[in-house]
Design a protein around this motif. Structure first.
Motif, PDB file in Angstrom:
ATOM      1  N   GLN A   1      12.962  10.143   1.779  1.00 26.36           N
ATOM      2  CA  GLN A   1      13.595   8.942   2.323  1.00 26.36           C
ATOM      3  C   GLN A   1      14.833   8.745   1.454  1.00 26.36           C
ATOM      4  OE1 GLN A   1      10.624   6.136   3.164  1.00 26.36           O
ATOM      5  NE2 GLN A   1      12.020   4.502   3.730  1.00 26.36           N
ATOM      6  N   GLY A   2      15.962   9.183   1.960  1.00 23.46           N
ATOM      7  CA  GLY A   2      17.147   9.204   1.122  1.00 23.46           C
ATOM      8  C   GLY A   2      16.916  10.143  -0.035  1.00 23.46           C
ATOM      9  N   ASN A   3      17.114   9.649  -1.234  1.00 20.65           N
ATOM     10  CA  ASN A   3      16.931  10.483  -2.397  1.00 20.65           C
ATOM     11  C   ASN A   3      15.559  10.342  -3.029  1.00 20.65           C
ATOM     12  OD1 ASN A   3      19.175  12.060  -2.606  1.00 20.65           O
ATOM     13  ND2 ASN A   3      20.370  10.485  -3.673  1.00 20.65           N
ATOM     14  N   THR A   4      14.686   9.597  -2.431  1.00 22.97           N
ATOM     15  CA  THR A   4      13.327   9.506  -2.942  1.00 22.97           C
ATOM     16  C   THR A   4      12.495  10.544  -2.200  1.00 22.97           C
ATOM     17  OG1 THR A   4      13.653   7.175  -3.277  1.00 22.97           O
ATOM     18  CG2 THR A   4      11.409   7.974  -3.390  1.00 22.97           C
ATOM     19  N   LYS A   5      11.858  11.423  -2.968  1.00 22.06           N
ATOM     20  CA  LYS A   5      11.145  12.533  -2.346  1.00 22.06           C
ATOM     21  C   LYS A   5       9.720  12.548  -2.853  1.00 22.06           C
ATOM     22  CE  LYS A   5      15.521  14.747  -2.091  1.00 22.06           C
ATOM     23  NZ  LYS A   5      16.433  15.791  -2.510  1.00 22.06           N
ATOM     24  N   ALA A   6       8.763  12.701  -1.939  1.00 19.34           N
ATOM     25  CA  ALA A   6       7.363  12.636  -2.344  1.00 19.34           C
ATOM     26  C   ALA A   6       6.567  13.718  -1.657  1.00 19.34           C
ATOM     27  CB  ALA A   6       6.783  11.270  -2.010  1.00 19.34           C
ATOM     28  N   LEU A   7       5.529  14.136  -2.334  1.00 22.35           N
ATOM     29  CA  LEU A   7       4.624  15.148  -1.820  1.00 22.35           C
ATOM     30  C   LEU A   7       3.245  14.517  -1.786  1.00 22.35           C
ATOM     31  CD1 LEU A   7       4.912  18.133  -1.084  1.00 22.35           C
ATOM     32  CD2 LEU A   7       4.294  18.685  -3.425  1.00 22.35           C
ATOM     33  N   ALA A   8       2.569  14.598  -0.633  1.00 26.89           N
ATOM     34  CA  ALA A   8       1.232  14.004  -0.542  1.00 26.89           C
ATOM     35  C   ALA A   8       0.237  15.075  -0.118  1.00 26.89           C
ATOM     36  CB  ALA A   8       1.234  12.866   0.466  1.00 26.89           C
ATOM     37  N   VAL A   9      -0.920  15.053  -0.748  1.00 24.07           N
ATOM     38  CA  VAL A   9      -1.948  16.052  -0.470  1.00 24.07           C
ATOM     39  C   VAL A   9      -3.270  15.329  -0.254  1.00 24.07           C
ATOM     40  CG1 VAL A   9      -3.161  18.049  -1.371  1.00 24.07           C
ATOM     41  CG2 VAL A   9      -0.760  17.717  -1.917  1.00 24.07           C
ATOM     42  N   VAL A  10      -4.018  15.736   0.763  1.00 25.29           N
ATOM     43  CA  VAL A  10      -5.295  15.075   1.049  1.00 25.29           C
ATOM     44  C   VAL A  10      -6.424  16.102   1.017  1.00 25.29           C
ATOM     45  CG1 VAL A  10      -6.629  13.877   2.826  1.00 25.29           C
ATOM     46  CG2 VAL A  10      -4.258  13.255   2.422  1.00 25.29           C
ATOM     47  N   TYR A  11      -7.495  15.769   0.312  1.00 29.30           N
ATOM     48  CA  TYR A  11      -8.710  16.588   0.320  1.00 29.30           C
ATOM     49  C   TYR A  11      -9.822  15.749   0.912  1.00 29.30           C
ATOM     50  CZ  TYR A  11      -6.376  19.770  -2.904  1.00 29.30           C
ATOM     51  OH  TYR A  11      -5.503  20.635  -3.475  1.00 29.30           O
ATOM     52  N   SER A  27       6.671   2.740  -0.863  1.00 36.59           N
ATOM     53  CA  SER A  27       6.709   2.937   0.580  1.00 36.59           C
ATOM     54  C   SER A  27       6.826   4.411   0.931  1.00 36.59           C
ATOM     55  CB  SER A  27       7.835   2.131   1.209  1.00 36.59           C
ATOM     56  OG  SER A  27       8.922   2.031   0.361  1.00 36.59           O
ATOM     57  N   VAL A  28       7.563   5.150   0.130  1.00 38.70           N
ATOM     58  CA  VAL A  28       7.671   6.580   0.422  1.00 38.70           C
ATOM     59  C   VAL A  28       6.309   7.246   0.268  1.00 38.70           C
ATOM     60  CG1 VAL A  28       8.770   8.723  -0.282  1.00 38.70           C
ATOM     61  CG2 VAL A  28      10.090   6.624  -0.221  1.00 38.70           C
ATOM     62  N   CYS A  29       5.567   6.838  -0.770  1.00 33.67           N
ATOM     63  CA  CYS A  29       4.233   7.393  -0.964  1.00 33.67           C
ATOM     64  C   CYS A  29       3.347   7.100   0.231  1.00 33.67           C
ATOM     65  CB  CYS A  29       3.579   6.795  -2.205  1.00 33.67           C
ATOM     66  SG  CYS A  29       4.283   7.427  -3.704  1.00 33.67           S
ATOM     67  N   VAL A  30       3.371   5.889   0.711  1.00 36.31           N
ATOM     68  CA  VAL A  30       2.517   5.521   1.845  1.00 36.31           C
ATOM     69  C   VAL A  30       2.892   6.351   3.062  1.00 36.31           C
ATOM     70  CG1 VAL A  30       1.977   3.671   3.457  1.00 36.31           C
ATOM     71  CG2 VAL A  30       2.065   3.203   1.024  1.00 36.31           C
ATOM     72  N   ASN A  31       4.188   6.459   3.315  1.00 36.00           N
ATOM     73  CA  ASN A  31       4.614   7.206   4.495  1.00 36.00           C
ATOM     74  C   ASN A  31       4.217   8.673   4.394  1.00 36.00           C
ATOM     75  OD1 ASN A  31       5.737   4.841   5.370  1.00 36.00           O
ATOM     76  ND2 ASN A  31       7.784   5.332   4.607  1.00 36.00           N
ATOM     77  N   ALA A  32       4.396   9.252   3.204  1.00 35.30           N
ATOM     78  CA  ALA A  32       4.028  10.655   3.031  1.00 35.30           C
ATOM     79  C   ALA A  32       2.524  10.827   3.183  1.00 35.30           C
ATOM     80  CB  ALA A  32       4.488  11.148   1.662  1.00 35.30           C
ATOM     81  N   ALA A  33       1.762   9.924   2.573  1.00 32.66           N
ATOM     82  CA  ALA A  33       0.313  10.036   2.617  1.00 32.66           C
ATOM     83  C   ALA A  33      -0.202   9.884   4.040  1.00 32.66           C
ATOM     84  CB  ALA A  33      -0.314   8.985   1.703  1.00 32.66           C
TER      85      ALA A  33
END
Lengths: 1046, 268
Positions: free
Chosen positions: B66-76, B159-165
């Motif tokens: 999201q713009g310059n905020t970048k996140a990686l989300a992984v679900v197990y 918010s970026v974390c939530v969206n990625a997750a």
């Protein structure tokens, strides 16, 4: 809809170099604000006209250094680039940036802002290794090219720059886009003031470059260190306040940064070095010095060169030095060019003059000018440009010449400018907004309005009571009994100014900037144009007028309020009475009412009886209201300024104390009541955004002097509550000397804090209290012709009525923040008006005594009363002229005043002893003692200085009361005569001067009267821009639309 | 069903230095022409780009910018409970969230140990958000792990974390009531600004983070730790909801695109 593009920005952050990546979004549609636009840009608000020969795009350097020239209204079609605006923000700070913002918002100036860095095609990223200046120039140039292309080549675009390289690089790249450096010479050869200002600024800039590198002051610390220091408590933030009489300054700290809760906690800053280039009013950061270097305040009366020995200092207080300046508070200063003598450093190629500011608190200002000879002994308006650490004095440039020092007009203008009061004649555009009322085209009421309003013309007996000869009648009264005598209906009808002055109109803006009508000793500057203030808004007798009314239904017996009605009305005032006449009618004395003069005797008697009845009822009601407030603890205070503020009487009389008549109080009481009820109404309807007026209770320690003085005279003053204070002041009466009570009341007045306007959203409800009037809520409603606050309150009341009816008020009312800003502005203007009034009074006193020889003229000897004791003298009050001032008992040779047998005083060597309530001198002829409230005789003379305001010098000649040969005249006459006398003398002097200088070009009437030229000159232009700070975007846009539709 | 996190203490105090900084530097967060620092208008979001299924090992994964905020989300998961058995719920699955920031995620490299106050708090917020959105009652006695890492931080981390997750959970095939979309909004000059970047967040803006289930308009989490006048709250929440709905459109697009790609690959 959005195109994104990421661009890297390198930034250093918190001292360390850090790479910061910021996003930068570009878009295709950025409004160009030109009426020639072919691409349907969303040009809302101000638009550049299409009928110009070219558009001007100033370069970054031009905007940063020569903004003042771009403020000329003659320059049209100016396109400011975002790049330039940001550069101003970074190099020049917030103040200059706000000035630019206001310029862009101002609907009267033909300039717009183009957000070039957000436009896809005009944005150019900074290249590696490219210097900032080069990049900025490239950005501005590409914006200019974009503009040219965007308007399909229909308009030539001229980019102006001071940089010759840029001219060489870009001038031939594109057809239709010209890059030039000597813009003014090419396009505006005849705009003389601009050229003068240009040379003045560029000379100042050159001087700055050629400064020597020797450090005179320590450098200011960078902002981050200051910030961290304030947070950690190492430094203290505050506003620098320089004492008028001594060369010392103190910092008033602001609540938060101060751990000590005592509000009187201040830090002393001694000497120029420690003050480190800060000027009075700046927001500064100070560092405390070690305790061993702390010093006390000087309390002795100083004559300028007095040495501050240990004995006349108070106990040591925190002392510090300035390490940084957060916010400069430079304004326009009036300076005097010194007469030419050899001492000035004019040997070098340029002429650098050290001019002395009129305000003693301001350091001398160095000005480069070529007119030094012509300007000797003239008062000139200057602005400070900079103050480098290498320079002993600040550098400035001159803006406007006021005239020769010592002349009445010059001095009056000086007072206005020093108080930031700017009162140009009303502009044509403004006067065009006004309704017309001339014999050929008389003004008539609008039938629609009449239908909407409650018509009181036939039903109510409405009359006004004002000072004799009053033109702007803004309040009228009515009273009648209804419901078979069981109820009384009391009405206060106020001129409906808001009907004529639409919010956001030019008249409204001007009134808002002025905020109040300014009353000087010999003249006044109206807030509203005369057609409103003296005619259409004024509730004159016998004519139909719009009004805003408050009507109460009171119980005829208990006078308790049954019902209150607020609303717009139509009235016709039947009688325009003046105070003396009304009082005579009340007293049953025979009096001639002019309105009834032509009637038959019977009819006349009937009408007179009706009027008398109304006046009596009114007095009855007012007495009841007054008693009610007195029970709450309302204060009756002495002192001109506070009186004007506390009650509803007119300011004009401030110089001429009124004869205390009961009818004054009656009218005042009704007005206070109306104000109070309106305050209740608007506060209840708009709890967070109503404009009220509060009078905070004074701080107890301010009463110390009053309590001690009263004790010395054998009275006790209880200052715990306003009620206790009022009661004890009433008791403190010396039957021998009525002046004693007056003095005590005057001292109580000086202890009072100022009443202030505020927005209710900002204070808790217990802070709304009005201490002086003892009311829980108060506002100003009854004088909209001469106060802007009342206009705001009228609008609020109108909105409140609309809300009550359930109708939409049409416009959103001002938010809490806007209202608070406005309240601050009005408060500061009110203070300025008061200061100006006081200064002009002093000026006239000085001019009056200047003409008289103090040794021979009996007018110069007067009776004075001692109201305070200082270490080496007395402070006295002269009731005859209303003058307060110091009397020295010890002179520079160390001699003291000794009183002889007959009371006459002379200087002899001796010693001085100072007690809390008296001071005594001992010399070879014995001891003489001066106590508080003693009457002494003083001789008044004028101490003239060339560069500051003259002041009165009081010299004691006898310790006995002065008895003049003839019986004392009433004070009022003495004082009003004084003003008239001075005006007459000034006129005579002017005539003589004119006859002498018949060869010189003739001055226009305006120039003679106000030293103002007819055409809007540079100064007034710039001043308007500056004051538009008040205008918000919303209104600006609206004015734009209206002006565009004409 | 929603959780509202309210932390009234310290918020204003903690913001103070930034506020002063912002004022001193003279940052103008919203210009008179209505542009923000980076050239957006008040209601415009930053550019959102996302990919689902970036790792094969995990059950679900997503990468979101999201713009310059970048996140990686992984679900197990959902899988059986690990670690202490005592946390087992007999009627629903337990959601376990872990939030972390890469050492290189900000302008200055900084070691970021696990379990510091800030990331614990963030983990907790994420957990509460997803407990409100995931249909946990379908998986009793089991556990779902969501790991989120901020690779680059430029404001709006939560918010970026939530969206990625959200995307990762969808990728894992775990049923949710709706997308959870989050957005921060700030309040400057009486105007709500959508999707704040770091410069704005640190410029003394009172900001509010909102996680929304857009279709029903239910609030999954509302967090605000700055001072704001009560009168403005309504407008701010309104702006946040609009922004969240904007985000949900983008996410929906991403999911559909991903499904198309996957179905092409599997040959269906």
């Amino acid at each position: 809809c959005l195109q994104t593009e990421k661009i890297l920005h390198l930034k250093s952050h918190r001292g360390r170099k850090v790479r910061v990546v910021r996003e930068h979004y570009l878009r295709e549609r950025v409004p160009c604000y030109s009426s020639l636009c072919q691409a349907d840009c969303e040009n809302d608000g101000k638009v550049l006209p299409g009928d110009l020969t070219h558009y001007v795009v100033p370069d970054v350097g031009v905007v940063v250094d020569f903004l003042e020239i771009l403020e000329f209204r003659e320059l049209q079609g100016v396109v400011f680039t975002q790049t330039a605006c940001q550069a101003v923000q970074h190099c020049k700070g917030r103040r200059q940036y706000n000035r630019l913002r206001n310029l862009i918002k101002d609907p009267r100036h033909d300039c717009v802002l183009f957000a070039n860095e957000f436009q896809e095609y005009s944005y150019c990223p900074r290249e590696k290794g490219e210097s900032q200046e080069k990049w900025q120039t490239r950005c501005v140039y590409s914006a200019a090219v974009w503009y040219h292309n965007h308007l399909a080549g229909m308009k030539d675009v001229v980019m102006i720059t001071e940089d010759q390289d840029a001219v060489a690089e870009y001038s031939s790249l594109n057809a239709g886009v010209y890059v030039i450096s000597d813009f003014l010479q090419n396009f505006w050869p005849e705009l003389q003031p601009a050229h003068e200002l240009y040379s003045s600024i560029s000379q100042a800039l050159q001087e700055k470059e050629s400064e020597s590198s020797q450090k005179e002051y320590t450098e200011h610390l960078p902002a981050e260190i200051l910030e961290a220091g304030i947070k950690s408590g190492r430094y203290i933030k505050g506003t620098l306040n320089i004492n008028k009489h001594h060369d010392e300054a103190s910092i008033m700290t602001e609540g938060l940064s101060n751990k000590n809760n005592d509000p009187s906690w201040a830090v002393l800053v001694c000497g120029n070095k420690n003050r480190n280039r800060a000027v009075h009013g700046d927001t500064v950061v100070v560092e405390l010095l070690p305790k061993s270097e702390w010093r006390g305040k000087v309390t002795a009366l100083s004559e300028g060169e007095e040495k501050s020995g240990e004995d006349n200092e108070s106990k040591p207080m925190p002392t510090g030095r300035v390490v940084g300046i957060l916010q400069r508070n430079w304004r326009d200063y009036v300076v005097t060019f010194p007469p030419r003598d050899g001492t000035q450093s004019q040997s070098r190629n340029s002429q650098r003059i050290l001019a002395v500011p009129w305000d003693r608190r301001i350091p001398k200002i160095r000005i480069s000018t070529q007119q030094a000879d012509a300007l000797q002994d003239h008062r000139v308006v200057v602005r400070i440009d900079s103050w480098e650490s290498t320079s002993l004095y600040p550098n400035g440039h001159s803006v406007r010449v006021l005239g020769r020092a010592g002349e009445m007009e010059t001095e009056v203008q000086t007072i206005l400018i020093e108080n930031c009061i700017h009162v140009p004649p009303f502009s044509d555009a403004q006067l065009r907004e006004m309704p017309v009322n001339s014999p050929e085209k008389p003004w008539r009421m609008d039938p629609v309005q009449v239908a909407e309003r409650r018509d009181l013309r036939e039903t109510h007996l409405v009359f006004s009571i004002d000072p004799r000869g009053c033109e702007d009648v803004d309040d009228t009264l009515s009273v009648r009994s209804i419901a078979g005598g069981k109820l009384l209906e009391l009405g206060v009808h106020i001129a409906d100014v808001t009907h004529f002055v639409a919010e956001g109109s030019l008249t409204d803006l001007e009134a808002r900037i002025r905020s109040t009508t300014y009353y000087l000793a010999d003249r006044r500057y109206d807030m509203l144009p005369a057609v409103l203030s003296a005619d259409l808004c004024s509730l004159l007798g016998g004519v139909d007028r719009y009004a805003m009314s408050v009507m109460w239904e009171l119980d005829a017996q208990t006078l308790a309020v049954n019902k209150v009605w607020y609303g717009r009305t139509v009235i016709r005032s039947s009688y325009q009475l003046h105070y003396e006449l009304a009082q005579a009618l009340l007293n049953g004395e025979p009096a001639e009412v002019p309105e009834l003069a032509r009637l038959e005797p019977e009819e006349k008697d009937a009408k007179l009886a009706e009027l008398n009845q109304a006046l009596e009822t009114l007095t009855h009601v007012a007495r009841h209201l007054r008693a009610q407030r007195d029970r709450g603890g309302a204060l009756e205070l002495e002192g001109v300024e506070v009186r004007a503020q506390l009650d509803e009487q007119r300011n004009i009389t401030a110089l001429v104390p009124r004869q205390p008549l009961e009818v004054h109080e009656t009218v005042a009481e009704c007005m206070i009541y109306a104000n109070h009820w309106v305050a209740r109404k608007i506060q209840e309807t708009f709890p967070h955004q109503a404009l009220l007026r509060r009078h905070p209770p004074p701080r107890q320690e301010f009463f110390n002097q009053l309590v001690e003085s009263a004790k010395a005279m054998g009275f006790t003053i209880d200052t715990r509550t306003n009620k206790a204070l009022a009661d004890s002041l009433d008791r403190a009466v010396d039957p021998q000397d009525p002046l004693v009570n007056k003095m005590l009341r005057m001292m109580a007045t000086t202890a009072m804090s100022q009443a202030l306007y505020f927005s209710t959203g900002l204070e808790s409800q217990d802070q709304f209290y009005h201490y002086g009037l003892a009311l829980d809520r108060y506002t100003h409603f009854t004088s909209p012709i001469r106060r802007y606050a009342d206009i705001v309150v009228h609008r609020l009341l109108t909105a409140a009525i609309a809300v009550e009816r359930g109708a939409d008020s049409g416009r959103a009312i001002a938010s809490n923040k806007e209202l608070e800003e406005l309240a601050q502005h009005i408060n500061s203007k009110n203070r300025a008006a008061q200061r100006a009034q006081k200064l002009s009074t002093v000026l006239f006193q000085c001019l009056y005594f200047k003409e008289r020889d103090p040794q021979t003229d009996p007018q110069c000897v007067a009776d004075a009363i001692v109201y305070s004791i200082r270490n080496n003298g007395l402070l006295v009050y002269i009731p005859e002229y209303g003058v307060k001032g110091p009397v020295y008992l010890k002179n520079r040779e160390g001699q003291v005043v000794a009183a002889g047998e007959d009371g006459s005083c002379e200087w002899q060597s001796g010693s001085l002893r100072h007690y809390s309530d008296r001071i005594s001198t001992t010399s070879s002829c014995g001891t003489s003692t001066f106590r508080l409230c003693d009457h002494i005789t003083v001789r008044i003379s004028v101490r003239s200085t060339s560069s500051h305001a003259d002041s009165l010098n009081l010299e004691i000649i006898s310790n006995k009361p002065h008895r003049s040969a003839e019986p004392q005249q009433p004070h009022s006459q003495g004082r009003s005569q004084l003003v008239q006398e001075v005006v007459r003398q000034a006129e005579e002097a002017q005539q003589q001067a004119q006859e002498k200088a018949a060869r010189r070009p003739k001055l226009s009437r305006e120039e003679r009267e106000f030293s103002q030229s007819k055409t809007p000159n540079l100064y007034s232009l710039l001043e308007e821009v500056r004051e538009l700070a008040l205008m918000d975007l919303d209104t600006a846009a609206r004015v734009c639309v209206t002006s565009a539709s004409y | 069903m929603g959780n509202v996190v309210q932390r009234r203490t310290r918020g204003a105090l903690r913001r103070c230095p930034f506020e002063v900084c912002g004022n001193m530097a003279g940052l103008e967060l919203l210009s008179d022409q209505g542009y923000r620092l980076d050239g957006r208008k008040a209601t415009e979001l930053r550019k959102v780009q996302a990919r689902m299924g970036v790792f094969a090992q995990a059950d679900g994964s997503a990468y979101l910018e999201q713009g310059n905020t970048k996140a990686l989300a992984v679900v197990y998961g959902p899988h059986e409970m690990r670690g202490s058995r005592s946390r087992t719920r007999h009627d629903q699955a337990v959601i376990n969230c872990q939030y972390s920031m890469a050492t290189f995620s900000t302008a200055e490299r900084k070691r970021r140990p696990h379990g510091d106050r800030k990331s614990t708090e963030m983990s907790l917020h994420l957990k509460q958000t997803f407990e409100a959105a995931v249909m946990t009652q379908l998986y009793p006695r089991s556990q779902i792990d969501i790991y989120v890492k901020i690779l680059q931080s430029d404001g709006g981390n939560y918010s970026v974390c939530v969206n990625a997750a959200t995307l990762a959970v969808i990728d894992a095939g775990i049923p949710m009531r709706d997308y959870v979309c989050a957005c921060t909004v700030g309040f400057v000059d009486e105007t709500p600004l959508a999707d704040l970047c770091y410069a704005e967040e640190s410029g003394g803006v009172s900001s509010l983070a909102l996680a929304l289930l857009p279709r029903g308009g239910q609030i999954a989490l509302l967090q605000m730790d700055a001072r704001l006048h009560q009168d403005h709250l309504e407008a701010l929440i309104e702006a946040a909801m609009t922004a969240c709905k904007g985000v949900s459109k983008v996410l929906d697009e991403v999911v559909r695109q991903h499904l198309q790609e996957v179905s092409v690959l599997t040959g269906e």
